[in-house]
Design an enzyme around this catalytic site. Structure first.
Site, PDB file in Angstrom:
ATOM      1  N   TYR A  28       3.757   2.779  -3.137  1.00 21.70           N
ATOM      2  CA  TYR A  28       3.823   3.421  -4.213  1.00 21.70           C
ATOM      3  C   TYR A  28       4.268   4.884  -4.423  1.00 21.70           C
ATOM      4  O   TYR A  28       4.593   5.332  -5.294  1.00 21.70           O
ATOM      5  CB  TYR A  28       2.531   3.345  -5.159  1.00 21.70           C
ATOM      6  N   GLY A  33       4.971  -0.377  -5.553  1.00 20.53           N
ATOM      7  CA  GLY A  33       3.631  -0.871  -5.733  1.00 20.53           C
ATOM      8  C   GLY A  33       2.571   0.049  -6.528  1.00 20.53           C
ATOM      9  O   GLY A  33       1.368  -0.294  -6.550  1.00 20.53           O
ATOM     10  N   LYS A  50     -11.060  -1.209   6.334  1.00 21.69           N
ATOM     11  CA  LYS A  50     -11.277  -2.534   5.478  1.00 21.69           C
ATOM     12  C   LYS A  50     -11.893  -3.518   6.166  1.00 21.69           C
ATOM     13  O   LYS A  50     -12.354  -4.622   5.617  1.00 21.69           O
ATOM     14  CB  LYS A  50      -9.699  -3.089   4.944  1.00 21.69           C
ATOM     15  N   GLY A  74      -0.013  -6.951   8.767  1.00 15.36           N
ATOM     16  CA  GLY A  74      -1.238  -6.142   8.538  1.00 15.36           C
ATOM     17  C   GLY A  74      -1.860  -6.691   7.491  1.00 15.36           C
ATOM     18  O   GLY A  74      -1.793  -7.805   6.904  1.00 15.36           O
ATOM     19  N   GLY A  75      -2.924  -5.883   7.215  1.00 16.06           N
ATOM     20  CA  GLY A  75      -4.001  -6.116   5.997  1.00 16.06           C
ATOM     21  C   GLY A  75      -3.116  -6.224   4.704  1.00 16.06           C
ATOM     22  O   GLY A  75      -3.848  -7.347   3.798  1.00 16.06           O
ATOM     23  N   ALA A  76      -2.302  -5.390   4.253  1.00 13.24           N
ATOM     24  CA  ALA A  76      -1.654  -5.620   2.998  1.00 13.24           C
ATOM     25  C   ALA A  76      -1.058  -7.136   3.045  1.00 13.24           C
ATOM     26  O   ALA A  76      -0.816  -7.720   1.999  1.00 13.24           O
ATOM     27  CB  ALA A  76      -0.573  -4.427   3.033  1.00 13.24           C
ATOM     28  N   SER A 130      -3.751  10.011  -2.061  1.00 16.78           N
ATOM     29  CA  SER A 130      -4.362   8.895  -2.901  1.00 16.78           C
ATOM     30  C   SER A 130      -4.054   9.505  -4.497  1.00 16.78           C
ATOM     31  O   SER A 130      -4.382  10.687  -4.895  1.00 16.78           O
ATOM     32  CB  SER A 130      -6.037   9.029  -2.590  1.00 16.78           C
ATOM     33  N   SER A 175      -6.137   7.429  -6.387  1.00 19.77           N
ATOM     34  CA  SER A 175      -7.026   6.838  -6.932  1.00 19.77           C
ATOM     35  C   SER A 175      -7.866   7.553  -8.100  1.00 19.77           C
ATOM     36  O   SER A 175      -8.469   7.148  -9.105  1.00 19.77           O
ATOM     37  CB  SER A 175      -8.192   6.400  -5.964  1.00 19.77           C
ATOM     38  N   THR A 184     -10.086   2.040   1.935  1.00 20.18           N
ATOM     39  CA  THR A 184      -8.591   1.997   2.381  1.00 20.18           C
ATOM     40  C   THR A 184      -8.481   2.277   3.896  1.00 20.18           C
ATOM     41  O   THR A 184      -9.577   2.547   4.618  1.00 20.18           O
ATOM     42  CB  THR A 184      -7.666   3.117   1.829  1.00 20.18           C
TER      43      THR A 184
END
Length: 263
Positions: free
Chosen positions: A204, A225, A64, A124-126, A14, A16, A60
């Protein structure tokens, strides 16, 4: 001092923490942000305690959807997508900031999907967030592509025949550490890239994927991304802080990340 974090099962990759720390430095905010890895068996108990420990947290893979029953309410975007990536702890309310993050990424890279057909790889979720953003941005048509096609979802073989417009990858193919992966075969790429207006990959890391490199080599505008990741973080912070943040903040944070050489 305000306390925020990211929950997930495995978070070693990550970015973040440095993104949010850079944001706090830009805003002069007394806050911290940490990574919180939670085994699946411990999710409910750990989230219950986080409501007391934190002011807000991001979510994440793979939680989710799992966190939704623990919340009091959802905003419209999270409810329509069936996925939450941001929680306001005081209200126990869930949000999804991925769609506005993706839309901001398209605008940042000059990809105008309004009135254009878009093909989304993965379901999927994305993919759900990307589809929501494309609808809001006025795409003329949105086609989902999967290795397991079904009603309303086409195969990769059919993609080679039907494609024109924008291509968006929402699969993990090409993500670190398996950076050699590509969601589309070389044969299909050679057929579709001459008809592409642009290629966007929500991955990303690495900063260029096999897919975006192939697009650029063919003269097609392409992006990965990272801007989406930064922009959705800014939207999440605006929810937690209950205020609009500067419009140029994502671009400034991108410069901070580039200077840190995190990728």
């Amino acid at each position: 001092m305000l306390h925020f974090g990211l929950i997930g099962e495995h978070l070693g990759h990550s970015l973040s923490v440095p993104i949010h720390q850079a944001l706090y430095a830009r805003l002069g905010l007394d806050a911290d942000y940490r990574l919180i890895e939670i085994p699946k068996a411990d999710l409910q108990g750990r989230v219950s305690s986080l409501f007391q420990e934190l002011d807000g947290f991001n979510i994440t893979i793979p939680y989710k959807t799992d966190v939704i029953p623990m919340l009091t309410s959802l905003d419209h975007a999270a409810e329509s997508m069936g996925a939450v990536n941001t929680v306001d702890c005081a209200a126990r309310k869930g949000y999804n900031t991925d769609a506005p993050g993706f839309a901001a990424m398209l605008r940042h890279h000059g990809m105008d999907v309004h009135g254009k057909p878009c093909f989304v790889l993965g379901t999927g979720g994305a993919s759900k967030a990307v589809v929501a953003a494309l609808r809001d941005e006025g795409a003329s048509g949105i086609t989902l592509v999967s290795r397991t096609p079904r009603d309303g979802v086409i195969s990769y073989d059919q993609l080679a025949h039907d494609f024109s417009g924008y291509l968006i990858n929402c699969t993990p193919a090409g993500m670190w550490p398996k950076v050699e992966g590509c969601p589309v075969s070389k044969d299909v790429l050679s057929e579709i890239l001459p008809r592409a207006l642009g290629v966007a990959d929500v991955i990303y890391n690495p900063p260029e994927t096999c897919l975006t490199l192939a697009a650029k080599e063919a003269g097609v505008p392409a992006c990965t991304g990272l801007y989406m990741l930064v922009a959705q973080a800014v939207v999440a912070e605006s929810i937690w802080l209950k205020q609009e943040l500067p419009e140029d903040l994502p671009s400034l944070l991108m410069k901070d990340i580039e200077e840190m050489k995190l990728l």
